[in-house]
Structures are given as structure tokens and as C-alpha cells.
Design a protein around this motif. Structure first.
Motif, PDB file in Angstrom:
ATOM      1  N   GLU A 282      10.765 -15.468  -2.273  1.00 46.09           N
ATOM      2  CA  GLU A 282      10.242 -14.191  -2.747  1.00 46.09           C
ATOM      3  C   GLU A 282       9.095 -14.373  -3.739  1.00 46.09           C
ATOM      4  O   GLU A 282       8.137 -13.590  -3.759  1.00 46.09           O
ATOM      5  N   LYS A 283       9.175 -15.410  -4.558  1.00 48.01           N
ATOM      6  CA  LYS A 283       8.117 -15.647  -5.541  1.00 48.01           C
ATOM      7  C   LYS A 283       6.781 -15.903  -4.858  1.00 48.01           C
ATOM      8  O   LYS A 283       5.727 -15.448  -5.336  1.00 48.01           O
ATOM      9  N   ASP A 284       6.790 -16.622  -3.748  1.00 48.53           N
ATOM     10  CA  ASP A 284       5.561 -16.893  -3.016  1.00 48.53           C
ATOM     11  C   ASP A 284       4.957 -15.600  -2.471  1.00 48.53           C
ATOM     12  O   ASP A 284       3.738 -15.411  -2.492  1.00 48.53           O
ATOM     13  N   CYS A 285       5.820 -14.721  -1.974  1.00 54.77           N
ATOM     14  CA  CYS A 285       5.352 -13.426  -1.475  1.00 54.77           C
ATOM     15  C   CYS A 285       4.762 -12.588  -2.605  1.00 54.77           C
ATOM     16  O   CYS A 285       3.754 -11.904  -2.427  1.00 54.77           O
ATOM     17  N   ARG A 286       5.394 -12.671  -3.768  1.00 49.09           N
ATOM     18  CA  ARG A 286       4.889 -11.921  -4.919  1.00 49.09           C
ATOM     19  C   ARG A 286       3.508 -12.438  -5.328  1.00 49.09           C
ATOM     20  O   ARG A 286       2.603 -11.646  -5.638  1.00 49.09           O
TER      21      ARG A 286
ATOM     22  N   ILE B  81       0.835  -1.203   0.000  1.00 55.68           N
ATOM     23  CA  ILE B  81       0.000   0.000   0.000  1.00 55.68           C
ATOM     24  C   ILE B  81       0.873   1.257   0.000  1.00 55.68           C
ATOM     25  O   ILE B  81       0.543   2.268  -0.629  1.00 55.68           O
ATOM     26  N   ALA B  82       2.009   1.170   0.700  1.00 56.66           N
ATOM     27  CA  ALA B  82       2.935   2.311   0.770  1.00 56.66           C
ATOM     28  C   ALA B  82       3.828   2.417  -0.468  1.00 56.66           C
ATOM     29  O   ALA B  82       4.747   3.236  -0.491  1.00 56.66           O
ATOM     30  N   LYS B  83       3.588   1.573  -1.490  1.00 51.02           N
ATOM     31  CA  LYS B  83       4.324   1.599  -2.764  1.00 51.02           C
ATOM     32  C   LYS B  83       5.787   1.193  -2.602  1.00 51.02           C
ATOM     33  O   LYS B  83       6.655   1.618  -3.383  1.00 51.02           O
ATOM     34  N   ILE B  84       6.086   0.375  -1.597  1.00 47.01           N
ATOM     35  CA  ILE B  84       7.442  -0.145  -1.429  1.00 47.01           C
ATOM     36  C   ILE B  84       7.627  -1.341  -2.348  1.00 47.01           C
ATOM     37  O   ILE B  84       6.770  -2.229  -2.411  1.00 47.01           O
ATOM     38  N   LEU B  85       8.733  -1.373  -3.094  1.00 48.61           N
ATOM     39  CA  LEU B  85       8.982  -2.461  -4.025  1.00 48.61           C
ATOM     40  C   LEU B  85       9.015  -3.793  -3.296  1.00 48.61           C
ATOM     41  O   LEU B  85       9.485  -3.886  -2.146  1.00 48.61           O
ATOM     42  N   LEU B  86       8.528  -4.834  -3.967  1.00 48.62           N
ATOM     43  CA  LEU B  86       8.366  -6.116  -3.293  1.00 48.62           C
ATOM     44  C   LEU B  86       9.689  -6.701  -2.827  1.00 48.62           C
ATOM     45  O   LEU B  86       9.778  -7.256  -1.731  1.00 48.62           O
ATOM     46  N   HIS B  87      10.750  -6.596  -3.627  1.00 46.61           N
ATOM     47  CA  HIS B  87      12.017  -7.201  -3.211  1.00 46.61           C
ATOM     48  C   HIS B  87      12.570  -6.504  -1.969  1.00 46.61           C
ATOM     49  O   HIS B  87      13.193  -7.139  -1.115  1.00 46.61           O
ATOM     50  N   LYS B  88      12.318  -5.207  -1.825  1.00 48.87           N
ATOM     51  CA  LYS B  88      12.729  -4.510  -0.608  1.00 48.87           C
ATOM     52  C   LYS B  88      11.866  -4.946   0.573  1.00 48.87           C
ATOM     53  O   LYS B  88      12.366  -5.122   1.691  1.00 48.87           O
ATOM     54  N   SER B  89      10.582  -5.121   0.323  1.00 49.61           N
ATOM     55  CA  SER B  89       9.680  -5.575   1.376  1.00 49.61           C
ATOM     56  C   SER B  89      10.051  -6.979   1.828  1.00 49.61           C
ATOM     57  O   SER B  89      10.044  -7.281   3.027  1.00 49.61           O
ATOM     58  N   PHE B  90      10.414  -7.846   0.875  1.00 49.29           N
ATOM     59  CA  PHE B  90      10.805  -9.216   1.208  1.00 49.29           C
ATOM     60  C   PHE B  90      12.090  -9.217   2.026  1.00 49.29           C
ATOM     61  O   PHE B  90      12.212  -9.946   3.017  1.00 49.29           O
ATOM     62  N   ASN B  91      13.054  -8.405   1.640  1.00 54.49           N
ATOM     63  CA  ASN B  91      14.310  -8.325   2.392  1.00 54.49           C
ATOM     64  C   ASN B  91      14.078  -7.826   3.820  1.00 54.49           C
ATOM     65  O   ASN B  91      14.741  -8.273   4.755  1.00 54.49           O
TER      66      ASN B  91
END
Length: 269
Positions: free
Chosen positions: A148-152, A122-132
Motif C-alpha cells: 500500500e505504501k508504494d501505491c500511496r 480523482i473520484a476522491k476515494i480513500l487510498l486504502h479502499k482503492s488499494f483493497n
């Protein structure tokens, strides 16, 4: 040992299996005369030895099944209490605690991780950064039960469920306005526990009258993805006396699971 219900029993065995390093599954269960499950067996997932349908020595069939006998069996008694009856802890293969997080029975995202992924999206944070960020919070990749793919994939599903601000209310307001003008217009909306729109159905008076005349054959198709939310459009279609398609009702689905289809079919009927 005793447990309050079957779920608690399975969770306990999964925790033990995670520590030892093997995957588990439900082997079988038996019901009593009242139709309630009274007996259950959980085993190592490498219990069965699969038979091969080919005799070619040049095409061996890879298998991870070793006919492992490790298992627990339990029965339920008064007040629904479950008690472990038999236990076999011996495996005929090597176990690997370091790989436990990657076994299929452990592949799940915790509620806390799901919530953080949603908030970051929602905060527009890129997924790979959110996963890390999640990896750091749980103490490293070795503590992650998903990649990471599962999170995506999870975030993509959430995006399909997430309507823009006021969209669900606007849709309901529009349908209510149409219903006030046309008494034969019908609509229904199904919301999840967080009041997000999951499924919606509507049919005007023309659709309802057409079903009375041409309801002998009905087709149902969810291959249309024509809206910005990627919600499958699900029309109910009949065939009139001219061999032409006629609309019998419409629906939008957030996902194509059993509960969504059951709700949509019952609402349409």
C-alpha cells in the motif's frame, strides 16, 4: 532460444525467475566496435559475495550474497536478434516462489493498476479502499507486486503532475500575453504523453540582460516548494557587481529526474 531485443530477453528471464523464486539482475554487457551492445549476462541477484571491511567478530556483516552461479548469457547477431548461448539453472541457495512478488526486480505497478488508482483518486476515494479494491481484482495479496505504501507514493507523484482544470492553458495564455507586451520575454512548456504539464521555464528581458553581464557564476537551487502543486521552484541566480543576487531565469519541475533537468538546462541556455 532467440529474442527480438535485449528487453524481451530480460523479461523472459524475469518470468522464469518469478516462477522459480529468485531475483535477477544484469551482470555485465559488452559493446562491439560500433558502440552497440553485443553481449549480455543476467544472473541471480545472490551471485556476488561481498567482502567485509571489519574484522570484529562482534559485528558480523549480514549478507544475502552466496556466490550463486545461476545465469544466462546471450549475444546479438544479424538484424539485432538475440540468442541465448549459455545457461546455468543451478542455485546454491533455497528459492522461494511465494516471495517472488516482493523481490526488487518485480516491484512494479502494472499500467492497469496505475490507471485504476488514478481514477479512484480523482473520484476522491480513500487510498486504502482503492488499494483493497485492486487487491481483490488481482486475486489477493499474494498476486500484488507492491504494498500500500508504494501505491500511496505513486499517487502522491501523480498529484504533483496533475494541474487543475484549465491551469496549464491559463499559464500558457498568461505567458503569451506577457510575451506580446515584452518582446524579450521567453517561456517554454514541456508536456508528457498525456498532455500534462511536466516542466515550465520563463525568463524576462531583465533576466537575459543580467546573464550577459553577470553570468560568470550561476547557482541553481530546487529546495523551494512554495506552490499548491508541490512542484519544486527552480531559480537560476547570479551575482551582480554589488555582491547581490540577481535572477537569471525561473522554472517549475513536476519531479527531479534526469530528463526534467536536461530539458530545463537546455531550455535556459
Amino acid at each position: 532460444m532467440t529474442f527480438k531485443d535485449e528487453t524481451k530477453l530480460f523479461d523472459f528471464y524475469k518470468q522464469y525467475a518469478y516462477a522459480v523464486g529468485f531475483s535477477v539482475r544484469k551482470r555485465n554487457s559488452k559493446k562491439g566496435n560500433d558502440g552497440v551492445v553485443r553481449f549480455v549476462t543476467f544472473t541471480c541477484s545472490r551471485e556476488c559475495r561481498r567482502s567485509s571491511n571489519t574484522n570484529s567478530a562482534l559485528r558480523p556483516q549480514p549478507t544475502s550474497q552466496t556466490h550463486c552461479k545461476a545465469r544466462i548469457s546471450a549475444s546479438t547477431y544479424s538484424h539485432g536478434t538475440w540468442r541465448i548461448n549459455t545457461v546455468n539453472l543451478q542455485h546454491n541457495h533455497k528459492t522461494s516462489p511465494l516471495k517472488s512478488r516482493l523481490f526488487w526486480c518485480n516491484l512494479e505497478l502494472s499500467a492497469n493498476v496505475k490507471r485504476k488508482l488514478e481514477l479512484n483518486d480523482i473520484a476522491k476515494i480513500l487510498l486504502h479502499k482503492s488499494f483493497n479494491f485492486v487487491v481483490v481484482e488481482v486475486g489477493g495479496y499474494e498476486n500484488m507486486t507492491r504494498v500500500e505504501k508504494d501505491c500511496r507514493n505513486y499517487i502522491e507523484q501523480v498529484r504533483q503532475l496533475r494541474l487543475g482544470e484549465g491551469d496549464a492553458a491559463a499559464l500558457q495564455s498568461y505567458f503569451s500575453h506577457i510575451q506580446a507586451r515584452c518582446s524579450g520575454f521567453y517561456f517554454a512548456m514541456y508536456l508528457d504523453d498525456e498532455s500534462r504539464l511536466r516542466t515550465v521555464f520563463w525568463a524576462d528581458n531583465r533576466c537575459r540582460q543580467a546573464y550577459k553581464e553577470f553570468g560568470n557564476v550561476v547557482t541553481f537551487d530546487t529546495t523551494y516548494l512554495t506552490n499548491k502543486y508541490d512542484m519544486p521552484f527552480a531559480p537560476f541566480v547570479g551575482v551582480n557587481h554589488h555582491g547581490q543576487s540577481t535572477l537569471l531565469g525561473c522554472g517549475l519541475l513536476s519531479n527531479e529526474n534526469t530528463s526534467s533537468f536536461v530539458w530545463l538546462f537546455r531550455t535556459w541556455l
